[in-house]
Write a protein that holds these residues in place. Structure first.
Motif, PDB file in Angstrom:
ATOM      1  N   ALA A 113       0.771  -1.085   0.093  1.00  0.00           N
ATOM      2  CA  ALA A 113       0.111  -0.100   0.088  1.00  0.00           C
ATOM      3  C   ALA A 113       0.844   1.453  -0.103  1.00  0.00           C
ATOM      4  N   LYS A 114       1.906   1.216   0.750  1.00  0.00           N
ATOM      5  CA  LYS A 114       2.960   2.415   0.822  1.00  0.00           C
ATOM      6  C   LYS A 114       3.684   2.478  -0.452  1.00  0.00           C
ATOM      7  N   GLU A 115       4.092   1.546  -1.238  1.00  0.00           N
ATOM      8  CA  GLU A 115       4.569   1.600  -2.256  1.00  0.00           C
ATOM      9  C   GLU A 115       3.652   2.127  -3.584  1.00  0.00           C
ATOM     10  N   THR A 116       2.387   1.989  -3.364  1.00  0.00           N
ATOM     11  CA  THR A 116       1.548   2.256  -4.539  1.00  0.00           C
ATOM     12  C   THR A 116       1.049   3.776  -4.114  1.00  0.00           C
ATOM     13  N   GLN A 117       1.688   4.476  -5.004  1.00  0.00           N
ATOM     14  CA  GLN A 117       1.364   6.201  -4.722  1.00  0.00           C
ATOM     15  C   GLN A 117       0.240   6.619  -5.453  1.00  0.00           C
ATOM     16  N   THR A 118      -0.816   5.998  -4.837  1.00  0.00           N
ATOM     17  CA  THR A 118      -2.033   6.443  -5.456  1.00  0.00           C
ATOM     18  C   THR A 118      -3.082   6.720  -4.083  1.00  0.00           C
ATOM     19  N   PRO A 119      -4.079   7.471  -4.575  1.00  0.00           N
ATOM     20  CA  PRO A 119      -4.947   7.853  -3.390  1.00  0.00           C
ATOM     21  C   PRO A 119      -5.504   6.398  -2.672  1.00  0.00           C
ATOM     22  N   LEU A 120      -5.699   5.549  -3.460  1.00  0.00           N
ATOM     23  CA  LEU A 120      -6.278   4.303  -2.819  1.00  0.00           C
ATOM     24  C   LEU A 120      -5.184   3.643  -1.966  1.00  0.00           C
ATOM     25  N   GLY A 121      -3.869   3.892  -2.247  1.00  0.00           N
ATOM     26  CA  GLY A 121      -3.062   3.113  -1.448  1.00  0.00           C
ATOM     27  C   GLY A 121      -2.651   3.831  -0.348  1.00  0.00           C
ATOM     28  N   ARG A 122      -2.876   5.035  -0.243  1.00  0.00           N
ATOM     29  CA  ARG A 122      -2.613   5.793   1.044  1.00  0.00           C
ATOM     30  C   ARG A 122      -3.797   5.517   1.881  1.00  0.00           C
ATOM     31  N   MET A 123      -5.062   5.343   1.501  1.00  0.00           N
ATOM     32  CA  MET A 123      -6.034   5.065   2.176  1.00  0.00           C
ATOM     33  C   MET A 123      -6.226   3.684   2.878  1.00  0.00           C
ATOM     34  N   ILE A 124      -5.543   2.722   2.015  1.00  0.00           N
ATOM     35  CA  ILE A 124      -5.347   1.437   2.552  1.00  0.00           C
ATOM     36  C   ILE A 124      -4.338   1.558   3.494  1.00  0.00           C
ATOM     37  N   GLN A 141     -12.621   2.383  10.077  1.00  0.00           N
ATOM     38  CA  GLN A 141     -13.272   2.844   8.846  1.00  0.00           C
ATOM     39  C   GLN A 141     -13.317   4.553   8.985  1.00  0.00           C
ATOM     40  N   ALA A 142     -13.498   5.103  10.225  1.00  0.00           N
ATOM     41  CA  ALA A 142     -13.552   6.405  10.117  1.00  0.00           C
ATOM     42  C   ALA A 142     -12.054   6.881   9.838  1.00  0.00           C
ATOM     43  N   ALA A 143     -10.943   6.379  10.040  1.00  0.00           N
ATOM     44  CA  ALA A 143      -9.629   6.790   9.630  1.00  0.00           C
ATOM     45  C   ALA A 143      -9.710   6.631   8.022  1.00  0.00           C
ATOM     46  N   ILE A 144     -10.105   5.664   7.525  1.00  0.00           N
ATOM     47  CA  ILE A 144     -10.227   5.558   5.979  1.00  0.00           C
ATOM     48  C   ILE A 144     -10.717   6.458   5.457  1.00  0.00           C
ATOM     49  N   GLU A 145     -11.961   7.015   5.750  1.00  0.00           N
ATOM     50  CA  GLU A 145     -12.839   7.960   5.258  1.00  0.00           C
ATOM     51  C   GLU A 145     -12.221   9.295   5.566  1.00  0.00           C
ATOM     52  N   ASN A 146     -11.651   9.516   6.454  1.00  0.00           N
ATOM     53  CA  ASN A 146     -10.997  10.875   6.881  1.00  0.00           C
ATOM     54  C   ASN A 146      -9.857  11.116   5.714  1.00  0.00           C
ATOM     55  N   GLU A 147      -9.049   9.818   5.607  1.00  0.00           N
ATOM     56  CA  GLU A 147      -7.992  10.093   4.711  1.00  0.00           C
ATOM     57  C   GLU A 147      -8.758  10.072   3.127  1.00  0.00           C
ATOM     58  N   GLY A 148      -9.718   9.512   3.046  1.00  0.00           N
ATOM     59  CA  GLY A 148     -10.422   9.677   1.500  1.00  0.00           C
ATOM     60  C   GLY A 148     -10.725  11.109   1.457  1.00  0.00           C
ATOM     61  N   LYS A 149     -11.272  11.753   2.328  1.00  0.00           N
ATOM     62  CA  LYS A 149     -11.903  13.475   2.348  1.00  0.00           C
ATOM     63  C   LYS A 149     -10.492  14.236   1.892  1.00  0.00           C
ATOM     64  N   LEU A 150      -9.353  13.777   2.640  1.00  0.00           N
ATOM     65  CA  LEU A 150      -8.235  14.678   2.212  1.00  0.00           C
ATOM     66  C   LEU A 150      -7.538  14.345   0.758  1.00  0.00           C
ATOM     67  N   GLU A 151      -7.782  13.159   0.428  1.00  0.00           N
ATOM     68  CA  GLU A 151      -7.510  12.806  -1.094  1.00  0.00           C
ATOM     69  C   GLU A 151      -8.439  13.347  -1.995  1.00  0.00           C
ATOM     70  N   VAL A 152      -9.690  13.746  -1.785  1.00  0.00           N
ATOM     71  CA  VAL A 152     -10.494  14.167  -2.583  1.00  0.00           C
ATOM     72  C   VAL A 152     -10.293  15.646  -2.696  1.00  0.00           C
ATOM     73  N   ALA A 153      -9.994  16.125  -1.376  1.00  0.00           N
ATOM     74  CA  ALA A 153      -9.590  17.693  -1.488  1.00  0.00           C
ATOM     75  C   ALA A 153      -8.434  17.953  -2.249  1.00  0.00           C
TER      76      ALA A 153
END
Length: 233
Positions: free
Chosen positions: A94-105, A120-132
Motif C-alpha cells: 500500500a505504501k509503495e502504491t503512490q495513489t489515493p487508494l494506496g494511501r487510504m489502505i 473505517q473512520a480513519a479511512i474515510e478521513n484519509e479519503g476526504k483529504l485525498e478528494v480535497a
C-alpha cells in the motif's frame, strides 16, 4: 455578321459593368477582432490560458488516480497478503502504491488492532483529504467560467461609453465611422467573454465528472477493504 455585332456589344456591356463593381472589403480575421477589443481581450486571453492549464494538469492527475483505483490486481494482492497473515507485506504494498487508494489502505492498516468503526473512520478521513487534493484549483476553472462573461459585459459597457464620448466631442459632425470604434469594442468583448465562459464551463464540468468517478471508485475500494477485514482468517 449581325451575330458578331451582338456578341461584341454584350462583351462591351460586361466589361463596363465589371469596371463599376466596387472591390469587396477585406475579410477581418479573429486576430484583428481580438486586437480591436481593447485591454479586456488580453485579460480574457489570460483567463482562458489559466483555465486550460489547470484543466490539463488536473485531468492528468485524475487519470492517474482513476487508473490506480481501477487496478483490481492491487486489491487482490492485498487480499492474499491478509489471508496469509502477512500484514507487513500488505502494508508495504500500500505504501509503495503512490495513489489515493494506496494511501487510504495504508491508513487503514495503521489502525489495525482498534475497533472496526475506528478503522473505517480513519479511512474515510484519509479519503476526504485525498478528494480535497484532487479538487485543488478546480474551483478556479469555475471562477473563469463565471468571470469571462462578466468581463465581456464590462467591455460592452466601456465600449458604449467610448462611443457616446466620441458623439459628445463630435458635436454636429457625427457619422457612423466615428461611432464604429466604441461599438466594435463593445461587440467584440461580448463575444470574447462568452467564448471564454463557455469553454471554461465545459472544462469545469469535465473535471467534476472525473472527480465524481474517482470518489465513487474510492468508496467502492474502501468498502471492499472493510469487507476484507470482516472475513475470517
Amino acid at each position: 455578321m449581325t451575330n458578331l455585332l451582338f456578341i461584341q456589344a454584350d462583351m462591351a456591356t460586361v466589361v463596363d459593368t465589371a469596371s463599376q463593381v466596387v472591390a469587396a472589403p477585406e475579410r477581418i480575421t479573429l486576430w484583428d477582432m481580438a486586437l480591436n477589443g481593447g485591454w479586456i481581450m488580453l485579460v480574457l486571453a489570460l483567463l482562458l490560458v489559466l483555465a486550460i492549464y489547470i484543466f490539463v494538469e488536473r485531468y492528468l492527475t485524475l487519470s492517474t488516480a482513476l487508473k490506480g483505483q481501477a487496478d483490481s490486481q492491487f486489491m487482490e494482492d492485498i487480499r492474499q497478503h491478509v489471508h496469509r497473515g502477512d500484514i507487513d507485506a500488505a502494508r508495504n504494498l500500500a505504501k509503495e502504491t503512490q495513489t489515493p487508494l494506496g494511501r487510504m489502505i495504508n491508513k487503514g492498516f495503521s489502525r489495525l488492532g482498534r475497533p472496526l468503526p475506528d478503522i473505517q473512520a480513519a479511512i474515510e478521513n484519509e479519503g476526504k483529504l485525498e478528494v480535497a487534493n484532487l479538487e485543488k484549483r478546480v474551483s478556479l476553472v469555475a471562477t473563469v467560467a463565471s468571470l469571462g462573461p462578466m468581463l465581456g459585459f464590462l467591455g460592452t459597457v466601456t465600449g458604449m461609453i467610448t462611443a457616446f464620448q466620441d458623439m459628445a466631442h463630435a458635436g454636429n459632425n457625427i457619422d457612423i465611422q466615428l461611432l464604429s470604434t466604441g461599438i466594435y469594442e463593445a461587440m467584440v468583448t461580448t463575444v470574447g467573454g462568452l467564448i471564454v465562459g463557455i469553454i471554461a464551463y465545459f472544462l469545469y464540468n469535465l473535471l467534476v465528472t472525473r472527480i465524481n468517478k474517482v470518489v465513487f471508485e474510492l468508496e467502492v475500494r474502501a468498502n471492499e477493504f472493510m469487507d476484507l477485514l470482516h472475513e475470517p482468517a
